[in-house]
Scaffold this motif. Structure first.
Motif, short mmCIF file in Angstrom:
data_model
loop_
_atom_site.label_atom_id
_atom_site.label_comp_id
_atom_site.label_asym_id
_atom_site.label_seq_id
_atom_site.Cartn_x
_atom_site.Cartn_y
_atom_site.Cartn_z
N ARG A 81 0.81 -1.25 0.01
CA ARG A 81 0.25 -0.04 0.04
C ARG A 81 1.25 1.23 0.28
N SER A 82 0.01 2.35 -0.32
CA SER A 82 1.24 3.57 -0.84
C SER A 82 0.44 4.75 0.30
N THR A 83 0.00 3.63 1.70
CA THR A 83 -0.04 5.00 2.90
C THR A 83 0.53 5.85 2.99
N PRO A 84 0.47 7.73 4.13
CA PRO A 84 1.33 7.28 5.22
C PRO A 84 1.98 6.79 6.06
N ASP A 85 0.14 5.31 6.67
CA ASP A 85 1.09 4.51 7.54
C ASP A 85 1.67 3.98 7.15
N SER A 86 1.67 3.08 5.78
CA SER A 86 2.66 1.73 5.13
C SER A 86 3.91 2.72 5.28
N PHE A 87 4.45 3.98 5.14
CA PHE A 87 5.24 4.17 5.02
C PHE A 87 6.08 4.80 5.83
N ALA A 88 5.41 4.87 6.69
CA ALA A 88 6.42 4.95 8.63
C ALA A 88 6.29 3.53 8.94
N ALA A 89 5.22 2.28 9.23
CA ALA A 89 5.45 1.18 9.91
C ALA A 89 6.98 1.06 8.92
N PHE A 90 6.92 1.15 7.37
CA PHE A 90 8.19 0.43 7.22
C PHE A 90 10.21 1.53 7.29
N GLU A 91 10.00 3.05 7.40
CA GLU A 91 10.77 3.57 7.78
C GLU A 91 11.37 3.44 9.21
N GLN A 92 9.67 3.55 10.15
CA GLN A 92 10.61 2.68 10.88
C GLN A 92 10.69 1.48 11.74
N ALA A 93 10.61 0.39 10.79
CA ALA A 93 10.67 -0.83 10.38
C ALA A 93 12.59 -0.75 10.35
N ASP A 95 15.53 0.85 10.56
CA ASP A 95 15.60 2.14 10.67
C ASP A 95 16.28 1.43 12.17
N GLY A 96 16.75 0.30 12.31
CA GLY A 96 17.47 -0.62 13.18
C GLY A 96 18.45 -1.47 12.67
N MET A 97 18.25 -1.59 11.28
CA MET A 97 18.83 -2.87 10.86
C MET A 97 20.52 -2.01 10.97
N LYS A 98 20.98 -2.68 10.86
CA LYS A 98 22.57 -2.39 11.17
C LYS A 98 23.49 -2.41 9.43
N LEU A 100 22.18 -1.63 6.90
CA LEU A 100 21.40 -0.98 6.34
C LEU A 100 22.06 0.51 6.39
N LEU A 101 23.06 0.70 4.68
CA LEU A 101 23.68 1.71 4.50
C LEU A 101 22.90 2.86 4.61
N ASP A 102 21.25 2.90 3.15
CA ASP A 102 20.90 3.71 2.86
C ASP A 102 19.38 3.20 2.76
N CYS A 103 18.47 4.46 2.83
CA CYS A 103 17.23 4.42 1.79
C CYS A 103 16.42 4.70 1.68
N HIS A 104 16.32 5.32 0.54
CA HIS A 104 15.64 6.06 0.46
C HIS A 104 14.30 5.53 -0.82
N LEU A 105 13.40 6.46 -0.33
CA LEU A 105 11.45 7.19 -0.78
C LEU A 105 12.27 7.40 -2.11
N VAL A 106 11.64 6.71 -3.54
CA VAL A 106 11.80 6.62 -4.54
C VAL A 106 10.56 6.96 -4.82
N ALA A 107 10.62 7.45 -6.31
CA ALA A 107 9.64 7.32 -7.77
C ALA A 107 9.84 5.91 -8.49
N GLY A 108 9.39 5.92 -8.97
CA GLY A 108 9.78 5.06 -10.41
C GLY A 108 8.88 3.76 -9.59
N ASP A 109 9.47 2.51 -9.83
CA ASP A 109 9.11 0.94 -10.02
C ASP A 109 8.99 0.60 -8.88
#
Length: 158
Positions: A81-93, A95-98, A100-109
């Motif tokens: 789903r592309s909702t603010p809540d689903s984005f927030a839940a994913f981003e919070q999850a 955040d703690g991954m050691k 993971l160097l970078d995480c970017h919300l992107v447009a496209g595929d």
């Protein structure tokens, strides 16, 4: 659109930033000499660049292979789903991954592009199995193993 904070940067400020980008270990005296100002002026200007948010942080770039993290993986993530809540839940999850160097919300595929460092393919497989597919809202993951790093963390061109 140009950030209004970049407008107040003069030639000396930009020169200080360029030198620090290429070598963040320069002493104030070395930096002052390189940009042709007094050490006191250089220190004052550098502090103003930090306080003004132009210098976000200073850190060492560690050779990944030297710490047994030689495998670089790019991961495209599509959420169900592309909702603010689903984005927030994913981003919070993530955040703690050691790993993971970078995480970017992107447009496209994809919704997100992740940059991950691991020891090897087996390590990534374990991470994929235990963490990535369990992230909230993930519908699909596309994995790209980097074969060769051509250019990474290049200095900003300004």
């Amino acid at each position: 659109m140009e950030d209004s904070s970049s407008i107040d940067l003069d030639r000396i400020d930009r020169n200080i930033l360029r030198h620090l980008q290429s070598d963040g270990r320069l002493t104030n005296a070395e930096l002052a000499k390189a940009v042709n100002v007094s050490p006191a002026t250089c220190h004052r200007r550098t502090q103003a660049l930090v306080e003004g948010g132009h210098i976000a942080k200073t850190m060492a770039h560690v050779n990944p292979a030297s710490v047994d993290l030689g495998t670089l993986v790019m991961v495209g993530v599509i959420l169900d789903r592309s909702t603010p809540d689903s984005f927030a839940a994913f981003e919070q999850a993530v955040d703690g991954m050691k790993e993971l160097l970078d995480c970017h919300l992107v447009a496209g595929d994809f919704d997100y592009l992740l940059k991950i460092r691991v020891r090897d393919m087996n390590s990534f497989n374990a991470l994929h199995t235990k963490m990535l597919i369990a992230l909230p809202g993930v519908r699909q993951i596309r994995t790209f193993f980097v074969l060769k790093e051509i250019k990474e963390n290049a200095p900003l061109a300004f």
